[in-house]
Design a protein around this motif. Structure first.
Motif, PDB file in Angstrom:
ATOM      1  N   GLU A 150      -6.003   7.564   7.202  1.00  0.00           N
ATOM      2  CA  GLU A 150      -5.642   6.708   8.324  1.00  0.00           C
ATOM      3  C   GLU A 150      -5.047   7.494   9.493  1.00  0.00           C
ATOM      4  N   ALA A 166     -13.553  -3.760   6.215  1.00  0.00           N
ATOM      5  CA  ALA A 166     -13.323  -3.505   4.794  1.00  0.00           C
ATOM      6  C   ALA A 166     -13.600  -4.756   3.962  1.00  0.00           C
ATOM      7  N   ASN A 168      -8.421   8.407  11.569  1.00  0.00           N
ATOM      8  CA  ASN A 168      -9.296   7.475  10.863  1.00  0.00           C
ATOM      9  C   ASN A 168     -10.782   7.634  11.211  1.00  0.00           C
ATOM     10  N   TYR A 214     -10.014  -3.073   9.219  1.00  0.00           N
ATOM     11  CA  TYR A 214      -9.529  -3.920   8.136  1.00  0.00           C
ATOM     12  C   TYR A 214     -10.496  -5.085   7.895  1.00  0.00           C
ATOM     13  N   THR A 272       0.810  -1.220   0.000  1.00  0.00           N
ATOM     14  CA  THR A 272       0.000   0.000   0.000  1.00  0.00           C
ATOM     15  C   THR A 272       0.843   1.270   0.000  1.00  0.00           C
ATOM     16  N   TRP A 329      -4.271   8.328   0.802  1.00  0.00           N
ATOM     17  CA  TRP A 329      -4.993   7.504   1.773  1.00  0.00           C
ATOM     18  C   TRP A 329      -4.356   7.585   3.156  1.00  0.00           C
ATOM     19  N   PHE A 373      -8.534  -7.878   3.493  1.00  0.00           N
ATOM     20  CA  PHE A 373      -7.446  -6.944   3.231  1.00  0.00           C
ATOM     21  C   PHE A 373      -6.150  -7.726   3.064  1.00  0.00           C
ATOM     22  N   THR A 408      -6.263  -1.186   0.382  1.00  0.00           N
ATOM     23  CA  THR A 408      -6.896   0.116   0.583  1.00  0.00           C
ATOM     24  C   THR A 408      -6.825   0.923  -0.715  1.00  0.00           C
TER      25      THR A 408
END
Length: 419
Positions: free
Chosen positions: A382, A198, A385, A195, A97, A378, A302, A372
């Motif tokens: 975070e 998600a 968050n 996570y 990421t 991004w 994730f 993500t």
């Protein structure tokens, strides 16, 4: 005569060395490829074997592998990409990421042609490949993956009459409800484990944020995302996880080890920490992929892991590409997965870790893995968050749609400020 023979031998040796015919002599035609790898990504024994094999197959190249610490690596990589003195690394391991932030600075070599034509880009795990791609150009090459599975107590499953791991989310809820009795928690799921949330959102066809014309917007308020949150709410209620904390506060391994908890959602390696804290659980822990909506297809999860990148200003371009090709190729990628209990970079290579229950469950889930949103901004989301706040509010009775709109708006604002 003897003196003339010695002179001829010396001349011959010098000519052979200058032409690079004698490998390993450090002649002018040999190049050094400097590789930055992260601490504990690969064992020293693996690196020694790889180096020996690679240098044997590439007699004009020497490998200089330098191990880096994760702490502070972002700034160190950015500095290396900005330097133009030719002394930086030629290949760098980065978190999957993290790739977008390095692409954003125009510091990475475009490896689209190599990956598409030679390396089987279409077969890579999406959770590794997608963050490494920007506008259809591939900069990060998938190396290895890791993701969450369900770790469960076989003894508590047996006591509750749950004879097999659930194959669907509906079965998972039903089994967890049965397990949530007799003083046991059916599952320990912290309220802010975003996570895991998600994965449920992706499984419903939703997302955390979406892109339109280069602009990102929060998407927690879509119907699909709300369905994912509703499933999380129902599952989380079948245990005593704190609604205002994440899985590290307190560390869920300790809760699982000392409490009567039937399940947690975590990477398989966490089981070792559990057994260390409670040796009585040796042999009692099992693993299965996070269930999906339909049998035969695990749920989305994730995907963490690492990609390999090449700085655009490398002085050893061909050598760097050769290193990436070798490390991410089937032979050494599967060897790394077996050595370190990782998931290989392609789903079709998962058979190489089929003998290890936890890793096999992880590999099954990785085929449905995601990452993500692939944008360097991004990190701004975070940092403060809003997803965690949203989850806590819903779990404490607030209206999901209202809170989802607020959280989506905060995500959009965070991405827009950086945009």
């Amino acid at each position: 005569m003897r003196r003339r023979l010695l002179a001829l031998l010396c001349v011959s040796a010098c000519l052979l060395t200058a032409c690079g015919v004698l490998p390993g002599t450090g002649g002018p035609d040999r190049r050094t490829v400097t590789v930055w790898l992260m601490k504990d990504s690969a064992s020293q024994e693996f690196l020694d074997r790889f180096t020996e094999d690679f240098e044997h197959d590439h007699p004009d190249l020497d490998l200089d592998i330098r191990i880096q610490e994760w702490t502070g690596i972002g700034g160190k990589v950015e500095a290396a990409l900005e330097a133009d003195d030719g002394n930086g690394p030629d290949v760098i391991e980065v978190g999957n990421t993290q790739v977008p932030q390095y692409v954003d600075g125009h510091g990475l070599l475009d490896l689209t042609l190599e990956s598409a034509a030679k390396w089987g880009r279409d077969d890579w795990l999406p959770g590794l490949a997608e963050p490494g791609q920007q506008r259809f150009h591939q900069y990060g090459i998938p190396w290895y993956a890791a993701n969450r599975v369900v770790i469960y107590r076989k003894d508590l499953f047996e006591q509750a009459g749950v004879t097999a791991p659930p194959a669907t989310r509906a079965e998972w809820l039903a089994a967890t409800e049965k397990l949530n009795s007799g003083g046991n928690q059916g599952i320990y799921l912290a309220g802010q484990d975003w996570y895991t949330l998600a994965g449920f959102i992706w499984d419903e066809g939703g997302d955390l944020a979406t892109e339109d014309g280069g602009r990102w917007e929060g998407a927690l308020d879509t119907r699909a995302a709300l369905r994912g949150m509703d499933f999380y709410r129902r599952l989380q209620s079948l245990g005593g996880g704190p609604v205002a904390a994440d899985e590290e506060h307190p560390p869920q391994a300790g809760v699982f080890a000392t409490g009567k908890v039937a399940q947690i959602v975590a990477v398989p390696g966490l089981a070792r920490a559990v057994v260390q804290q409670n040796p009585a659980l040796e042999g009692e822990l099992g693993f299965f992929p996070v269930p999906g909506k339909r049998a035969g297809r695990p749920g989305a999860v994730f995907t963490g892991g690492s990609d390999l990148v090449v700085p655009v200003d490398t002085d050893a371009r061909e050598g760097a590409i050769a290193v990436v090709a070798a490390l991410t190729g089937a032979e050494w990628d599967t060897e790394l997965a077996r050595t370190m209990n990782y998931v290989p970079n392609k789903a079709k290579l998962a058979k190489s870790v089929a003998g290890e229950e936890g890793v096999a469950a992880m590999a099954a889930g990785a085929a449905q893995g995601r990452a993500t949103p692939s944008t360097p901004e991004w990190a701004a989301v975070e940092a403060d968050n809003p997803i965690k706040d949203y989850m806590t509010k819903v779990l404490t009775g607030a209206d999901p749609a209202t809170e989802a709109r607020r959280a989506a708006r905060r995500i959009t604002e965070a991405l827009t400020v950086a945009f």
